[in-house]
Design a protein around this motif. Structure first.
Motif, PDB file in Angstrom:
ATOM      1  N   ASP A 264       4.790  -1.724   1.274  1.00 47.86           N
ATOM      2  CA  ASP A 264       3.903  -2.066   2.390  1.00 47.86           C
ATOM      3  C   ASP A 264       2.453  -1.726   2.064  1.00 47.86           C
ATOM      4  N   GLU A 265       2.274  -0.552   1.467  1.00 48.65           N
ATOM      5  CA  GLU A 265       0.904  -0.135   1.113  1.00 48.65           C
ATOM      6  C   GLU A 265       0.331  -1.069   0.053  1.00 48.65           C
ATOM      7  N   PHE A 266       1.187  -1.474  -0.856  1.00 46.77           N
ATOM      8  CA  PHE A 266       0.718  -2.368  -1.918  1.00 46.77           C
ATOM      9  C   PHE A 266       0.307  -3.732  -1.332  1.00 46.77           C
ATOM     10  N   ALA A 267       1.050  -4.164  -0.308  1.00 41.34           N
ATOM     11  CA  ALA A 267       0.714  -5.437   0.342  1.00 41.34           C
ATOM     12  C   ALA A 267      -0.678  -5.363   0.970  1.00 41.34           C
ATOM     13  N   VAL A 268      -1.016  -4.210   1.543  1.00 42.38           N
ATOM     14  CA  VAL A 268      -2.360  -4.026   2.122  1.00 42.38           C
ATOM     15  C   VAL A 268      -3.400  -4.046   0.988  1.00 42.38           C
ATOM     16  N   MET A 269      -3.085  -3.324  -0.074  1.00 47.93           N
ATOM     17  CA  MET A 269      -4.001  -3.222  -1.208  1.00 47.93           C
ATOM     18  C   MET A 269      -4.288  -4.595  -1.838  1.00 47.93           C
ATOM     19  N   ARG A 270      -3.264  -5.432  -1.846  1.00 50.62           N
ATOM     20  CA  ARG A 270      -3.399  -6.763  -2.467  1.00 50.62           C
ATOM     21  C   ARG A 270      -4.408  -7.660  -1.739  1.00 50.62           C
ATOM     22  N   TYR A 305      -2.183 -12.429  -7.210  1.00 51.83           N
ATOM     23  CA  TYR A 305      -2.447 -12.337  -5.769  1.00 51.83           C
ATOM     24  C   TYR A 305      -3.938 -12.346  -5.508  1.00 51.83           C
ATOM     25  N   PRO A 306      -4.423 -12.592  -4.283  1.00 55.87           N
ATOM     26  CA  PRO A 306      -3.638 -12.928  -3.077  1.00 55.87           C
ATOM     27  C   PRO A 306      -3.404 -14.442  -2.916  1.00 55.87           C
ATOM     28  N   TYR A 307      -3.933 -15.285  -3.801  1.00 52.59           N
ATOM     29  CA  TYR A 307      -3.856 -16.730  -3.550  1.00 52.59           C
ATOM     30  C   TYR A 307      -2.764 -17.444  -4.356  1.00 52.59           C
ATOM     31  N   GLY A 308      -2.285 -16.823  -5.420  1.00 56.27           N
ATOM     32  CA  GLY A 308      -1.265 -17.451  -6.268  1.00 56.27           C
ATOM     33  C   GLY A 308      -1.772 -18.668  -7.025  1.00 56.27           C
TER      34      GLY A 308
END
Ligand code: FE2
Length: 387
Positions: A264-270, A305-308
């Motif tokens: 979850d934290e990594f998702a925020v960081m991304r 990330y974040p656009y792929g």
């Protein structure tokens, strides 16, 4: 010395000149016009000097033209030869170039005149065996900026018309050089402000410090191996300095965490490249820089990330920052792990060439890395044997 002035008029061209001479002089005028267009289109001093030397050599019908620039803080002139080597010469009466700068006067030396000062010209010119020479100072508001030196007229000696055209070149070139200096100064200040801003992130981040500066350094080394233009190198430096600016919007609990991040934290960081884009998208002077920052975590195989984004959708500047950033992240010691030896990080980067990283950029990175002290095949071999 009174400043160089263009002393041409239409009547001057018409009076007492035969057709051949008229057409020769008109060609020179046309060439002068082209010259002013060409040099005013660039802000890179190196570019301006290179173009001006080539143009003036043709215009003055001489074997060689060299432009010297005055050092801002000392009494000498310097020039870079075709091999990229720098030469300097004192501003005094011991050489023709030095005399012209010292006296702020145009000097013309004819063939057959043995001038003792020839012996003290810089090496690059000595190789030419100077026979005739025309040297013109570049002066703006009483301040010497440099000297134009034409060596060996293809028409026996330099004449009065050559002096007029040479001085006209100096008149056009002087403010262009001054502008380039001012631009360089402003750009340097701009970078310093941006670096100070980027430093606020480093202070919050878990890096031990200097990450932004190192990424910028590695990125510039890769960029120069890729022969990026002067403008692209400027954009690259700024994008590298700003690459993590979006982290300003990430909460401290995640940014300063002294342990690996949860999913979850990594998702925020991304999200930090997208946040960075939101911060910088309206800054006009950074419009070319923003995408280098925004896409620095994208990967050619589409897993970034974040656009792929995939392959060519990712700008080269972003791909360079990606390699520079990953390399520094691997070799840096973090609160929860020790940094890897540079040789191991280098091997890792090469392993993911074409998937995580652009293969062209990895080639350029390898070329630079293998020329540094960090590169040692033995060190890697002994490490492999030990493990
Ligand atoms: Fe990042």
């Amino acid at each position: 010395m009174k400043e160089n002035k263009q002393q041409f008029s239409n009547t001057e061209i018409d009076d007492g000149l035969d057709e051949l001479e008229k057409s020769h002089r008109l060609n020179r005028f046309e060439s002068m016009l082209k010259f002013s267009r060409v040099i005013s289109g660039s802000l890179s001093l190196k570019d301006i000097i290179k173009k001006a030397q080539g143009h003036t050599r043709k215009l003055l019908e001489s074997e060689h033209v060299c432009i010297y620039l005055k050092d801002k803080s000392a009494d000498y002139l310097s020039m870079t030869d075709q091999m990229g080597e720098e030469h300097s010469i004192a501003i005094d009466e011991n050489s023709v170039v030095g005399s012209s700068a010292y006296l702020q006067a145009t000097l013309k030396i004819d063939k057959g005149v043995s001038d003792i000062r020839f012996a003290r010209e810089v090496l690059a010119i000595k190789k030419l065996r100077p026979k005739s020479m025309l040297v013109i100072p570049m002066v703006l508001n009483g301040e010497l900026l440099g000297v134009i030196q034409a060596t060996n007229s293809l028409n026996n000696n330099f004449n009065e018309q050559d002096i007029q055209f040479g001085e006209a070149v100096a008149t056009q070139l002087t403010p262009v050089i001054q502008n380039a200096y001012l631009y360089e100064e402003l750009h340097k200040q701009f970078i310093q402000v941006v670096e100070a801003l980027a430093d606020t992130i480093t202070k919050k981040d878990s890096y031990t410090g200097g990450h932004t500066k190192r990424v910028s350094h590695f990125a510039m080394k890769i960029g120069s191996k890729l022969n990026l233009s002067w403008e692209e190198m400027n954009d690259l430096r700024l994008a590298a300095v700003l690459h993590d600016i979006g982290k300003i919007g990430i909460e401290d609990a995640i940014l300063k965490k002294k342990a690996p991040l949860t999913d979850d934290e990594f998702a925020v960081m991304r999200e930090h490249p997208r946040l960075g884009y939101e911060i910088l998208k309206n800054v006009d002077s950074l419009s070319r820089v923003v995408d280098g920052m925004r896409f620095h975590h994208e990967r050619p195989d589409g897993t970034g990330y974040p656009y792929g984004l995939k392959g060519d959708e990712i700008p080269i500047i972003a791909m360079i920052i990606s390699v520079a950033d990953t390399f520094d992240a691997m070799i840096s010691t973090r609160p929860y792990r020790k940094g890897l030896p540079p040789m191991v990080a280098y091997e890792e980067i090469r392993k993911y060439s074409g998937t995580q990283f652009s293969s062209n950029v990895v080639e350029a990175f390898s070329e630079w890395f293998e020329s540094t002290k960090m590169y040692s095949v033995n060190r890697l071999d002994s490490k492999k044997k030990a493990s």
